[in-house]
Scaffold this active site. Structure first.
Site, PDB file in Angstrom:
ATOM      1  CG  HIS A 127      58.552  98.657  53.393  1.00 32.73           C
ATOM      2  ND1 HIS A 127      57.825  97.749  54.114  1.00 32.73           N
ATOM      3  CD2 HIS A 127      59.402  97.932  52.631  1.00 32.73           C
ATOM      4  CE1 HIS A 127      58.223  96.514  53.807  1.00 32.73           C
ATOM      5  NE2 HIS A 127      59.184  96.615  52.913  1.00 32.73           N
ATOM      6  CG  HIS A 147      66.264  91.391  49.413  1.00 31.70           C
ATOM      7  ND1 HIS A 147      65.244  90.601  48.962  1.00 31.70           N
ATOM      8  CD2 HIS A 147      65.666  92.368  50.166  1.00 31.70           C
ATOM      9  CE1 HIS A 147      64.081  91.079  49.401  1.00 31.70           C
ATOM     10  NE2 HIS A 147      64.320  92.154  50.135  1.00 31.70           N
TER      11      HIS A 147
HETATM   12 FE1  HEB Z   1      62.998  93.434  50.958  1.00 26.95          FE
HETATM   13  C1  HEB Z   1      63.817  92.742  54.207  1.00 26.95           C
HETATM   14  C2  HEB Z   1      60.508  91.091  51.077  1.00 26.95           C
HETATM   15  C3  HEB Z   1      62.168  94.151  47.707  1.00 26.95           C
HETATM   16  C4  HEB Z   1      65.282  96.041  50.962  1.00 26.95           C
HETATM   17  N1  HEB Z   1      62.275  92.197  52.380  1.00 26.95           N
HETATM   18  C5  HEB Z   1      62.745  92.084  53.639  1.00 26.95           C
HETATM   19  C6  HEB Z   1      61.930  91.170  54.332  1.00 26.95           C
HETATM   20  C7  HEB Z   1      61.020  90.674  53.467  1.00 26.95           C
HETATM   21  C8  HEB Z   1      61.247  91.333  52.228  1.00 26.95           C
HETATM   22  C9  HEB Z   1      59.966  89.639  53.743  1.00 26.95           C
HETATM   23  C10 HEB Z   1      62.104  90.775  55.777  1.00 26.95           C
HETATM   24  C11 HEB Z   1      61.496  91.694  56.775  1.00 26.95           C
HETATM   25  C12 HEB Z   1      61.877  91.163  58.139  1.00 26.95           C
HETATM   26  O1  HEB Z   1      62.649  91.846  58.833  1.00 26.95           O
HETATM   27  O2  HEB Z   1      61.474  90.038  58.476  1.00 26.95           O
HETATM   28  N2  HEB Z   1      61.610  92.760  49.639  1.00 26.95           N
HETATM   29  C13 HEB Z   1      60.710  91.758  49.866  1.00 26.95           C
HETATM   30  C14 HEB Z   1      59.980  91.503  48.663  1.00 26.95           C
HETATM   31  C15 HEB Z   1      60.429  92.363  47.727  1.00 26.95           C
HETATM   32  C16 HEB Z   1      61.462  93.147  48.345  1.00 26.95           C
HETATM   33  C17 HEB Z   1      58.883  90.493  48.511  1.00 26.95           C
HETATM   34  C18 HEB Z   1      59.949  92.519  46.278  1.00 26.95           C
HETATM   35  C19 HEB Z   1      60.229  91.379  45.462  1.00 26.95           C
HETATM   36  N3  HEB Z   1      63.597  94.837  49.600  1.00 26.95           N
HETATM   37  C20 HEB Z   1      63.104  94.981  48.352  1.00 26.95           C
HETATM   38  C21 HEB Z   1      63.686  96.143  47.733  1.00 26.95           C
HETATM   39  C22 HEB Z   1      64.542  96.704  48.650  1.00 26.95           C
HETATM   40  C23 HEB Z   1      64.484  95.845  49.809  1.00 26.95           C
HETATM   41  C24 HEB Z   1      63.371  96.646  46.342  1.00 26.95           C
HETATM   42  C25 HEB Z   1      65.382  97.920  48.551  1.00 26.95           C
HETATM   43  C26 HEB Z   1      65.873  98.431  47.455  1.00 26.95           C
HETATM   44  N4  HEB Z   1      64.338  94.221  52.331  1.00 26.95           N
HETATM   45  C27 HEB Z   1      65.237  95.216  52.083  1.00 26.95           C
HETATM   46  C28 HEB Z   1      66.148  95.304  53.183  1.00 26.95           C
HETATM   47  C29 HEB Z   1      65.742  94.348  54.119  1.00 26.95           C
HETATM   48  C30 HEB Z   1      64.577  93.714  53.554  1.00 26.95           C
HETATM   49  C31 HEB Z   1      67.321  96.243  53.292  1.00 26.95           C
HETATM   50  C32 HEB Z   1      66.420  94.005  55.436  1.00 26.95           C
HETATM   51  C33 HEB Z   1      65.773  94.655  56.600  1.00 26.95           C
HETATM   52  C34 HEB Z   1      66.564  94.404  57.852  1.00 26.95           C
HETATM   53  O3  HEB Z   1      67.755  94.071  57.811  1.00 26.95           O
HETATM   54  O4  HEB Z   1      65.982  94.587  58.929  1.00 26.95           O
END
Ligand code: HEB
Length: 745
Positions: free
Chosen positions: A94, A269
């Site tokens: 982020h 993921h």
């Molecule tokens: Fe992620 C978690 C959405 C891309 C790595 N994600 C997460 C959550 C959500 C999301 C709603 C839950 C938060 C809480 O704790 O409740 N993503 C999302 C979307 C997109 C994404 C709509 C575009 C399509 N991711 C992404 C990327 C990466 C990531 C590109 C790196 C390379 N995630 C992640 C991790 C986790 C999440 C390692 C787990 C955290 C914990 O275990 O605490």
């Protein structure tokens, strides 16, 4: 609860309270962005050098501390599966994922997640906890590790600890001390969570299957308060095919292609889970609206313990893989092997569950207990787009290729805004060939020119002036040097004079660079280069150095001609790169829409010409006096992009005089808009005789119209200010010329 746009129950009558100029005249040009990141606001002091401080850091010890913390679950915020890996990866992602390549802003480079508004965005829920978990480590090492680096490194170490060796890691992100006021996050007055949080950015369209390409530039995210796309689908509608469209636009703006996008989503993921055990009604305000007693933490959860099995972050309750604390390609296995049905999470959000499948995904807190496979709408999007589908299938079938692609892309994600490789610090910097997005510069074996050469080369350039080379003059030398150097942007530290890319595509064709004019100058400079280099054994001068030196020679000549001789600092050592090493597609984003310094271009429906000047100045990290003196100086030098006389408020252009300011402030000129130019062009006439004297743009006139800019203009337009003007111009000029020279800092 939470964000209450424009409302505050206490109307303060101290420190900035009350109705202010900005409230009375909201359209007045705002210069705040040029005041930020002033040395005076940096508790480490203006001369703090992070690279030096970082050199004190024992990186391996830091790594050990992070590794220990990763599985050291704290009672105040217990770790899912006893492992903070997922949380730290999300924090790192982020932080980096706000980057958008159009203006290069956002990204992990400045540690911005600590400040409001990012610290309080719904999408960053619970990342306050992640940063607080890191505090003892940050405290231990103090300023030898920046928050910006620490947040990224924590995610990096977490992934490696969970079984995937990564491509590399560079330290070198320097902390800032306030939110970046230069970044445009959108115009909505509603945050994600409100239906209106994307009202303005799609030009009014509500067609979720057709609007993604309309996403307002330079934004990357689909909603105010999100880093990327709505996990529940566009505008909360659980439509995976439409979600795929959003994902392509958003990740595309981040600089990621389809393969990189699928790798990031599937790889990310693989780890951790989402949090939606309880309804949003139990959740207190975000950090910036929370009580002072909460000490910067937000989203207090009042349901039972409010943590662990009762935690709520997104409101979605999903476990993607059977291996939430280990690298695998199980995300794709689950994606392809299951049939998902739309369901509601305990927290009331939409998500997808494989209702007919075995419960195979481990519970985060009850050992031996399992849940059915689950997915987000934005995950299923990968099945509803042909290109994403095919790539996902490849990743399912060739785990090694998936791992390699994720590793390379994670590196790109974390380092995209770091700029020249000379900024990369630490033991894990990849040793191999630089990647195209790193804007490679070749390593050269020749020696750099010395001071004598510099003097000689300046002479050789100036000797070409005059009838011998039509089109080569002070003005064109200046616009060329400026075009090269000012392509730099502090946001992602791309561009600049080094590399000599103004002689390559796409910069060579930028309209602001006036290609025809540019060709004349480059041709002349190449002649100088050739004849100099032919006589050398070990030394060479690069075209990149000569382009900057041409500007230096021109400024010095113009100062001499104004009887204010000055020496312009010049540090050689720039190298020439090649077209092959130039990412033409993404360099195109560096083309200025307007460049007030060269009197090029004008505003648009959403930004006035003078605002684009301030935007450009902020990307050059200039302050208000620097911007002002540069505009006035460029005008004195006659350095309009097209060689025109607009704004050249002097009868002796080409000399470095303060005439621009003197004449701008002279009451004997009256200005009127020129009909049909939408107040872009103005005529200046003699107040008494009415005789036409000058023409000027909004950029020229704003320096006399805006009260603060006028105050600065008065300094430079004063009777005894000529030498100060020259000195300040030269200083600002040299600063711009060296903005990209991290190699000599
Ligand atoms: Fe992620 C978690 C959405 C891309 C790595 N994600 C997460 C959550 C959500 C999301 C709603 C839950 C938060 C809480 O704790 O409740 N993503 C999302 C979307 C997109 C994404 C709509 C575009 C399509 N991711 C992404 C990327 C990466 C990531 C590109 C790196 C390379 N995630 C992640 C991790 C986790 C999440 C390692 C787990 C955290 C914990 O275990 O605490």
């Amino acid at each position: 609860e939470g964000a209450d746009f424009g409302k505050c129950p206490i109307k303060s009558n101290v420190v900035g309270g009350g109705t202010r100029s900005q409230d009375w005249w909201p359209c007045a040009l705002n210069l705040a962005v040029l005041r930020q990141n002033a040395d005076a606001s940096n508790p480490l002091g203006g001369d703090f050098d992070y690279a030096t401080a970082f050199a004190q850091l024992d990186v391996e010890e830091l790594r050990k501390d992070l590794t220990a913390l990763q599985t050291d679950s704290q009672t105040w915020w217990p770790a899912d599966y006893g492992n903070y890996g997922g949380l730290f990866i999300r924090m790192a992602w982020h932080s980096a994922g706000t980057y958008r390549q159009i203006d290069g802003r956002g990204g992990a480079g400045m540690g911005q997640q600590r400040f409001s508004q990012l610290n309080s965005w719904a999408d960053n829920t619970s990342l306050d906890k992640a940063r607080r978990l890191l505090w003892p480590i940050k405290q231990k090492y103090g300023s030898s590790i920046s928050w910006a680096d620490l947040m990224e490194f924590a995610g990096h170490v977490a992934i490696e600890n969970m079984g995937l060796p990564l491509y590399g890691f560079a330290f070198g992100r320097v902390d800032t001390w306030q939110a970046d006021e230069g970044i445009y996050w959108g115009s909505e007055d509603a945050m994600y969570g409100d239906a209106d949080s994307n009202r303005d950015r799609y030009n009014g369209s509500t067609d979720i299957t057709g609007r993604s390409a309309l996403l307002e530039k330079p934004l990357g995210a689909t909603n105010m308060g999100l880093i990327y796309v709505d996990p529940e689908g566009p505008s909360g509608q659980p439509n995976p095919a439409a979600s795929a469209l959003d994902i392509r636009t958003t990740f595309g703006r981040m600089g990621m292609n389809d393969e990189e996008t699928v790798a990031l989503i599937g790889g990310g993921h693989t780890f951790g889970k989402t949090h939606g055990a309880v309804a949003s009604t139990y959740i207190g305000p975000e950090p910036n609206a929370a009580g002072i007693e909460l000490q910067g933490l937000g989203w207090h959860n009042s349901f039972k313990s409010g943590v662990a099995e009762y935690a709520r972050t997104s409101g979605i309750e999903v476990i993607w893989t059977r291996t939430p604390t280990n690298w695998s390609n199980d995300f794709f296995t689950s994606l392809f092997k299951n049939n998902f049905t739309l369901v509601e999470s305990p927290g009331g959000a939409t998500q997808w569950e494989a209702l007919g499948a075995n419960a195979s995904h481990p519970d985060p807190f009850v050992a031996g207990s399992f849940r059915k496979p689950t997915m987000l709408t934005s995950d299923l999007a990968l099945l509803h787009d042909t290109s994403y589908y095919n790539i996902s299938e490849t990743f399912l079938n060739t785990p090694a290729y998936f791992a390699e692609t994720f590793s390379r892309t994670w590196f790109k994600l974390l380092h995209r805004d770091m700029g020249p490789l000379s900024r990369y610090l630490g033991p894990y910097v990849p040793k191999g060939k630089p990647l195209l997005w790193q804007d490679p510069l070749p390593t050269v074996s020749y020696a750099t020119i010395d001071n004598n050469d510099v003097q000689q080369l300046k002479g050789a350039i100036l000797a070409l002036l005059g009838p011998a080379t039509p089109g080569l003059n002070v003005s064109s030398l200046i616009t060329t040097a400026w075009g090269a150097a000012s392509s730099f942007r502090i946001s992602d530290k791309r561009g600049g004079a080094n590399g000599g890319r103004i002689a390559l595509q796409p910069q060579r064709s930028f309209k602001a660079n006036n290609p025809e004019r540019l060709d004349v100058v480059l041709g002349a400079l190449q002649k100088v280069q050739k004849s100099f280099n032919a006589k050398q054994k070990k030394k060479q001068v690069s075209l990149a150095d000569l382009i900057v030196l041409g500007g230096v020679a021109a400024v010095e000549k113009a100062a001499r001609d104004a009887r204010s001789p000055v020496s312009v600092p010049f540090t050689p050592g720039r190298v020439d790169t090649t077209q092959d090493l130039t990412d033409v597609e993404t360099f195109a984003y560096l083309a200025p829409e307007a460049d007030g310094f060269r009197n090029y271009g004008h505003g648009n429906a959403r930004a006035r010409t003078e605002e684009l000047l301030v935007d450009k100045a902020s990307l050059l990290s200039l302050n208000i006096p620097e911007m002002t003196v540069l505009v006035g100086g460029m005008r004195a030098l006659g350095a309009n992009f097209d060689g025109s006389t607009t704004g050249i408020l002097t009868d002796r252009p080409g000399r470095l005089t303060n005439d621009f300011f003197v004449n701008l402030l002279n009451i004997s000129t009256v200005w009127t808009p020129v009909n049909g130019t939408a107040e872009e062009l103005f005529q200046g006439s003699d107040r008494v005789t009415g005789a036409p004297k000058y023409t000027a743009t909004r950029v020229d006139l704003i320096l006399g119209s805006h009260p603060e800019l006028r105050a600065v203009s008065e300094v430079y337009g004063s009777g005894n200010a000529q030498q100060k003007f020259v000195n300040d111009f030269v200083k600002a000029w040299a600063k711009v010329a060296d903005l990209d020279r991290y190699d000599i800092r």
